[in-house]
Write an enzyme that holds these catalytic residues in place. Structure first.
Site, mmCIF file in Angstrom:
data_model
loop_
_atom_site.group_PDB
_atom_site.id
_atom_site.type_symbol
_atom_site.label_atom_id
_atom_site.label_comp_id
_atom_site.label_asym_id
_atom_site.label_seq_id
_atom_site.Cartn_x
_atom_site.Cartn_y
_atom_site.Cartn_z
ATOM 1 N N LYS A 151 106.697 75.083 39.551
ATOM 2 C CA LYS A 151 108.486 74.157 39.472
ATOM 3 C C LYS A 151 107.887 72.862 38.578
ATOM 4 C CE LYS A 151 107.791 73.982 43.786
ATOM 5 N NZ LYS A 151 108.124 73.664 45.304
ATOM 6 N N THR B 282 117.344 63.944 46.653
ATOM 7 C CA THR B 282 116.303 65.295 46.275
ATOM 8 C C THR B 282 115.303 65.420 47.445
ATOM 9 O OG1 THR B 282 114.927 63.808 44.950
ATOM 10 C CG2 THR B 282 116.828 64.872 43.594
ATOM 11 N N GLY C 194 113.439 67.147 50.041
ATOM 12 C CA GLY C 194 113.532 68.411 50.742
ATOM 13 C C GLY C 194 113.795 69.516 49.567
ATOM 14 N N THR C 195 113.860 69.359 48.578
ATOM 15 C CA THR C 195 114.251 70.347 47.323
ATOM 16 C C THR C 195 113.139 71.517 47.312
ATOM 17 O OG1 THR C 195 113.202 68.969 45.581
ATOM 18 C CG2 THR C 195 115.755 69.304 45.785
ATOM 19 N N GLY C 196 111.966 71.043 47.436
ATOM 20 C CA GLY C 196 110.827 72.055 47.551
ATOM 21 C C GLY C 196 110.815 73.029 48.758
ATOM 22 N N CYS C 197 110.978 72.328 49.849
ATOM 23 C CA CYS C 197 111.112 73.154 51.074
ATOM 24 C C CYS C 197 112.205 74.091 51.099
ATOM 25 C CB CYS C 197 111.380 71.920 52.294
ATOM 26 S SG CYS C 197 110.068 70.808 52.612
#
Ligand SMILES: Cc1ncc(COP(=O)(O)OP(=O)(O)O)c(N)n1
Ligand SMILES: Cc1nc(C(=O)O)sc1CCOP(=O)(O)O
Ligand SMILES: [Mg+2]
Length: 555
Positions: A231, A264, A266-269
């Site tokens: 990412k 932003t 928590g975007t990865g989770c």
């Protein structure tokens, strides 16, 4: 106050037989040898299983991750994201964290034996389709998880290798890296590191450019997962959010919008959970990743002005679809490729020549059997075009026929059209997708297999391929012929509609090239440069029906 964890010798609410006799369901495909994940949805239970009551099995993701007290990331984000996508989400908590928008104030890992107990409780009983991992605080927890997955195989494993929080706090021991590399990755269908995590997994190599991302994805792929998504959200100098998906053969560049917001956390989770949710529904991997990106982008955009907490990073709202009509109403849930069968493309010049209004032309083509309409009004003034498009939308909606707009995304948005058709020199399809959202129809004109591949990567729904025959409707149009059409169809993962010089006299020869994803023909002059649109549409329709019944007979 010290946290107390009760590790019970056996789960009291499970019948003993469930623990002793729990048998893997035998549908494990996470490490199957086929390259593309052919995960099929398991949402229907059979009559035998349900005693004839026709109950449905809900797609199910189990998240194995840490709790975030601020609820922007971790277990809480995972449950909200899956819920928003209509997927059940159970949870095994690996650590309890004290967090807010300022950062991480404390971490209490859950004892490994109790992580194992939770895993056993859920996996032995609740028919998990996909496991998604987040914070795995120690190598011991990684080992416990691998062990559980061997005992209770699932259909897919999504690993988000969380190491450091976005606030910079350490969330897993350095030894966890070895656990990922030596054990967990080999079982994973997809691993989703950000730039820092990719670098850490590879011993600190620099990952700063798209080329670095691609080579990092290849190196991580060598550790065992079937897909790697690196990412690029941390590239601060790009207006796009570029991710790289490596499928073992190719690096796909996936573009998204970079939303300017502090919210932003928590975007990865969320991204990894959405991928898991889509896989649980049976979506193939690339589409699952694209749908997950679109969800995160839309959620960030919807939440960009929310104020919560005083720290540098706020949470976003996963449940935007419950609140905003715009994300639900009047939007197609799924594009039906069979709608491409008889595709009528209007032409303002021809309507003028025959003294017709655009609405009359649209009505007549529907009456004659058109299954989808495109307004291709090259000379219309914007105000007139929007007015006409709104009137045509009403007609098309009342007949259940989709209406697309040629080139003009602004007009499509203004009249809430069902989609847009763009060519190679128009707005790129990936940008159109960003503007229209995941549920509108996007068609792209392609003359070559490479263009067809790109259209698929960019998130298009169908391809218009031509000119199949010479045409005077579009100036200087390159004719690709039936062979060119066939080459594009064979290379395309999307449905195709043929265009260019097609009418009742030659439609059959087009459909008879015999490729299953060629779904129909698109025509301009054969309908609109004729005295009776209705009867020409009927003639074309019967030629197409003839071709399809011959094709069915010859199978
Ligand atoms: C169904 C369909 N296929 C191809 C085209 C051509 O689009 P484009 O190449 O953008 O050319 P213009 O139509 O804009 O002149 C199409 N419109 N529809
Ligand atoms: C709009 C358009 N696009 C083409 C392409 O090759 O992509 S050919 C074309 C014109 C099609 O008009 P007719 O049906 O009158 O030949
Ligand atoms: Mg165009």
């Amino acid at each position: 106050m010290a946290a107390v964890f009760l590790s019970l010798p056996s789960a009291p609410n499970l019948p003993l037989t469930a623990r002793v006799h729990a048998v893997p369901r035998g549908v494990f495909v996470a490490r199957a040898s086929a390259r593309a994940p052919t995960i099929t949805a398991m949402s229907e239970a059979t009559d035998a299983e349900t005693g004839g009551r026709g109950r449905r099995k809900m797609p199910h993701v189990l998240t194995v991750a840490g709790s975030d007290s601020g609820a922007g990331a971790g277990i809480q984000a995972d449950i909200k994201a899956c819920g928003a996508l209509g997927v059940y989400c159970s949870s095994v908590i690996t650590a309890v964290t004290a967090q807010n928008t300022v950062g991480v104030q404390g971490v209490h890992p859950v004892p490994e034996e109790f992580v194992a107990e939770q895993l056993r409780s859920v996996l032995s009983d609740m028919e998990v389709d996909v496991v998604k991992t987040g914070m795995l605080p120690s190598v011991g927890v990684v080992k416990v998880l691998c062990h559980s997955l061997k005992d209770f195989p699932v259909r897919a494993l999504v690993v988000d290798p969380v190491m450091v929080s976005t606030s910079g706090d350490i969330l897993s021991e350095p030894s966890t890296l070895a656990g990922y590399r030596n054990e967990l990755f080999a079982m994973a269908d997809i691993v989703t590191p950000n730039l820092k995590e990719a670098s850490a997994l590879l011993g600190g190599v620099s990952v700063r450019t798209v080329a670095d991302m691609c080579s990092a994805a290849k190196s991580i792929h060598n550790l065992g997962p079937r897909y790697v998504l690196v990412k690029g959200g941390d590239f601060s100098d790009s207006s796009d959010a570029i991710d790289i998906l490596f499928d073992g053969e190719e690096c796909h560049e996936l573009y998204g919008a970079r939303i300017k917001t502090r919210n932003t956390h928590g975007t990865g989770c969320t991204l990894a959970s959405c991928i898991a949710a889509e896989l649980a529904k049976g979506t193939p991997m690339l589409q699952a990743v694209q749908a997950a990106k679109a969800f995160v982008e839309t959620a960030l955009n919807y939440s960009k002005d929310i104020v919560m907490g005083s720290g540098p990073q706020g949470p976003f709202d996963h449940l935007f679809r419950l609140k905003s009509q715009n994300y639900n109403v009047g939007q197609k849930l799924q594009f039906d490729a069979n709608d491409l069968f008889l595709y009528a493309v209007t032409d303002s010049g021809m309507n003028k020549k025959w003294g017709r209004s655009i609405t009359d032309a649209v009505k007549a083509s529907i009456e004659g059997g058109a299954t989808i309409i495109q307004l291709r009004e090259k000379d219309a003034e914007t105000r007139n075009f929007v007015e006409a498009a709104m009137a045509c939308m009403e007609i098309c909606r009342s007949h259940g026929v989709p209406l697309l707009i040629n080139d003009r995304v602004d007009v499509a948005l203004a009249c809430d059209a069902d989609g847009v058709h763009v060519g190679q020199s128009d707005m790129p399809a990936r940008v159109v997708r960003r503007l229209l959202g995941p549920r509108k129809i996007i068609g792209v004109s392609c003359k070559t297999p490479a263009q067809a591949e790109q259209a698929w990567i960019d998130g298009a729904d169908y391809i218009g391929c031509g000119g199949v025959f010479p045409t005077t409707t579009k100036e200087n149009n390159l004719t690709v012929g039936l062979n060119g059409l066939k080459a594009v169809c064979l290379a395309s993962k999307l449905p195709v509609v043929a265009i260019g010089g097609i009418g009742p006299g030659n439609a059959r020869s087009v459909m008879e090239i015999g490729v299953p994803n060629l779904k129909g023909v698109a025509v301009v002059s054969a309908l609109f440069d004729r005295e009776s649109i209705v009867s020409e549409a009927q003639r074309l329709r019967s030629a197409l029906m003839d071709a399809s019944s011959r094709a069915r007979l010859s199978v």
